[in-house]
Design an enzyme around this catalytic site. Structure first.
Site, PDB file in Angstrom:
ATOM      1  N   HIS A 157      -2.803 -10.788  35.670  1.00 52.23           N
ATOM      2  CA  HIS A 157      -2.931 -11.139  34.265  1.00 52.23           C
ATOM      3  C   HIS A 157      -2.409 -12.541  33.983  1.00 52.23           C
ATOM      4  O   HIS A 157      -1.560 -13.063  34.713  1.00 52.23           O
ATOM      5  CB  HIS A 157      -2.148 -10.146  33.395  1.00 52.23           C
ATOM      6  N   LEU A 193      16.467  -3.011  30.501  1.00 50.02           N
ATOM      7  CA  LEU A 193      16.002  -1.753  29.910  1.00 50.02           C
ATOM      8  C   LEU A 193      16.933  -0.600  30.262  1.00 50.02           C
ATOM      9  O   LEU A 193      17.247   0.254  29.413  1.00 50.02           O
ATOM     10  CB  LEU A 193      14.578  -1.454  30.393  1.00 50.02           C
ATOM     11  N   ALA A 204      20.010  -0.737  28.238  1.00 49.97           N
ATOM     12  CA  ALA A 204      19.798  -0.422  26.824  1.00 49.97           C
ATOM     13  C   ALA A 204      19.588   1.072  26.585  1.00 49.97           C
ATOM     14  O   ALA A 204      19.492   1.505  25.439  1.00 49.97           O
ATOM     15  CB  ALA A 204      18.603  -1.202  26.299  1.00 49.97           C
TER      16      ALA A 204
END
EC number: 2.3.3.8
Length: 608
Positions: free
Chosen positions: A273, A292, A295
């Protein structure tokens, strides 16, 4: 953006830039889910109007086609999703046109490579007007058992395998459309399946972010847990980190950021991408996964462990009584397209047309089995092509050359004969070439050009029965039938038709036998004894000589010869030949810019 679900079982879409396969897949998904109405309300194809025929289950339906976004939105006010299959060059303009329509709520942009400046304008407009953009460079999204965008989730077999025909309990969001299909399958194996899945697209600036959809999933009661698949590059995942830290998400989130292998390369790596390119340590997959995890997201140690993490999270929800697995149902069978079923050998379907003279299914067209390249390379002429398409065989060169001579000699007979006259009048009336040509061709009949078949038929019958010219002519007289091929308006016994003489000379020189022609000459000798204008005309010459061609070539049986004469092959020669002249007269009148034809009064007898 953090509202609820985007789609439902009644959601309808407008599809921009017609693509048969993705639309049919949407309709097949609708049928699989038991929807009562198709999810595609209309199609937008610039410059086109009308309908496209597609299938909704076994029923063939006509979906309206509109030439402009505005017209489609006005015609289908309940369609609030715009699926844009335009190229990257026009996707931004058409998407903005859709966003500006009050009825459109969600725009999905499939194209990859939309200019980033254009994408930013779309994002800004959507946010300012409380609308949602999915993409660019997206495969779309799906709400299981309700609605899907384009090619999302792939084939029907894959959709069934992933249990997407009914809603599950998992909300899924990914940057990658291809990996979405893989994850739908993974989630279906270890949970009761997804409730909604979104691929936000792989461009640097997606219209909506991972966190946008996670916060949305958090507000949907049916979604009990979320799965996120990110990738290296960009900082989108950090907005999700902040949402988790701020307590905005109160459902389990299983996450993984792919691209951890990038550190194995010495130089910077660009993945598939546009956005999958690390711009520093913070944009690396390792840093995002760690953030992540810190968190509060459930982050496995590798992609291979992702399936286990999803499975354990879902099982804990079931164990704690926070969700009850959805009961499995049996989806309906999607009818298979006839063309696919025939190709796979599952069905036998009768054909509606039989053809034995040509075939254009291969790499090149074939005439009676002879490839087009061979026709050109071997120097075939028009006569050879006629022999292949009319008689389904390659006749000897003397035969095909005779056919070409007939075509040349019959191509035109001046502007005064009825066919040419009609063509000229029609052309002068301003009609097109085909109309003018057909006007002349429709005049061909028993009195103009239609005597070749009859001449061959009567000469053959008389010769085969052994009738003398006297017996033949007198028997025709008793029946009140003029002998076809005998008689001319201008030519006489002492002023014969040059075309007839040329044909007879060629035949006597090249044909192995001219028995039918010689019989016709004997008939002519008898008729000339009665009147000087009862001379053999070109119809009689061609008709009798064609009998000699068929019989003398040794390539046709008696039955075949009778059939050729009966069907009307020989008149076909006149039609083909005279078409050349009629086309010429059409062009001639248009080149001369002749006005509308009006017949002179003095040439009409007005009577009471």
């Amino acid at each position: 953006m953090a509202t609820g679900q985007l789609f439902s079982r009644t959601t309808q879409a407008l599809f921009y830039n017609y693509k048969q396969l993705p639309i049919q897949r949407m309709l097949d998904f609708d049928f699989l889910c038991g929807r009562e109405t198709p999810s595609v309300a209309g199609i937008i194809t610039p410059g086109a109007e009308g309908f496209q025929k597609l299938f909704f289950g076994q029923e063939e339906i006509a979906i309206p086609v509109h030439s402009a976004v505005e017209a489609a939105c006005a015609a289908h006010p309940t369609a609030d999703v715009f699926i844009n299959f335009a190229s990257f060059r026009s996707a931004a303009a058409s998407s903005m046109a859709a966003l500006k329509q009050p009825t459109i709520r969600v725009v999905a942009i499939i194209a990859e490579g939309v200019p980033e400046s254009d994408t930013k304008q779309l994002i800004a407009y959507a946010k300012a007007n409380n609308k949602v953009v999915i993409g660019p460079a997206t495969v779309g999204g799906i709400q299981a058992g309700a609605f899907k965008i384009g090619d999302t989730a792939g084939t029907i077999d894959n959709i069934i395998q992933c249990k997407l025909y009914r809603p599950g309990s998992v909300g899924f969001v990914s940057k990658s459309g291809g990996m979405s299909n893989e994850m739908y399958n993974t989630i279906a194996r270890v949970t009761d399946g997804i409730y909604e899945g979104i691929a936000i697209g792989g461009d640097v600036f997606p219209g909506s972010t991972l966190s946008d959809h996670i916060l949305r999933f958090n507000n949907i009661p049916q979604v009990k847990m979320m799965v996120v698949l990110g990738e290296l590059g960009g900082r989108d995942e950090y907005s999700l980190v902040e949402a988790l830290k701020q307590g905005k998400v109160n459902k389990p989130v299983v996450a993984w950021v792919s691209g951890t292998c990038a550190r194995l390369f010495k130089s910077e790596v660009q993945f598939g991408h546009a956005g999958a390119k690390s711009g520093g340590e913070m944009e690396s997959a390792q840093a995002k996964n760690e953030a992540l995890r810190d968190a509060g997201a459930i982050v496995p140690t590798s992609f291979e462990e992702l399936e286990i993490a999803i499975k354990e999270t879902f099982e804990k929800l079931v164990e704690d009584g926070k969700t009850t697995p959805v009961k499995e149902i049996t989806p309906p069978q999607i009818p298979e397209d006839l063309s696919i079923a025939i190709k796979s050998g599952k069905v036998r379907a009768p054909t509606h047309i039989v053809s034995t003279i040509s075939d254009d299914r291969g790499e090149e067209p074939c005439y009676a089995g002879v490839p087009m390249s061979s026709i050109v390379e071997q120097g075939y002429g028009v006569g050879d092509v006629i022999s292949l398409l009319w008689f389904k065989r390659s006749l000897p060169r003397y035969c095909t050359l005779f056919i070409e001579i007939c075509v040349m000699l019959c191509a035109d007979h001046g502007p005064c004969v009825s066919g040419a006259h009609n063509t000229i009048v029609t052309a002068r009336a301003g009609k097109d070439l085909v109309s003018s040509l057909v006007s002349g061709l429709l005049t061909i009949g028993p009195r103009f050009g239609g005597a070749i078949d009859d001449a061959a038929r009567y000469f053959k019958d008389a010769y085969d029965k052994g009738l003398t010219p006297y017996e033949f002519v007198e028997s025709m007289k008793k029946k009140g039938i003029r002998v076809p091929g005998i008689g001319h308006r201008i030519k006489r016994g002492d002023n014969r038709d040059k075309r007839v003489e040329l044909l007879q000379l060629y035949a006597r020189t090249n044909f192995p036998s001219v028995k039918y022609m010689e019989y016709a000459v004997e008939v002519e000798t008898y008729t000339l004894s009665k009147a000087n204008n009862l001379v053999m005309n070109v119809d009689g010459a061609i008709g009798s000589l064609f009998l000699d061609l068929l019989a003398g070539s040794g390539m046709f049986s008696k039955t075949e010869i009778d059939e050729i004469v009966e069907i009307g092959y020989l008149n076909g020669l006149f039609v083909l030949a005279r078409s050349i002249g009629l086309i010429g007269h059409t062009f001639d009148q248009k080149r001369l810019k002749q006005p509308l034809y009006r017949h002179p009064w003095e040439d009409v007898l007005y009577t009471k």
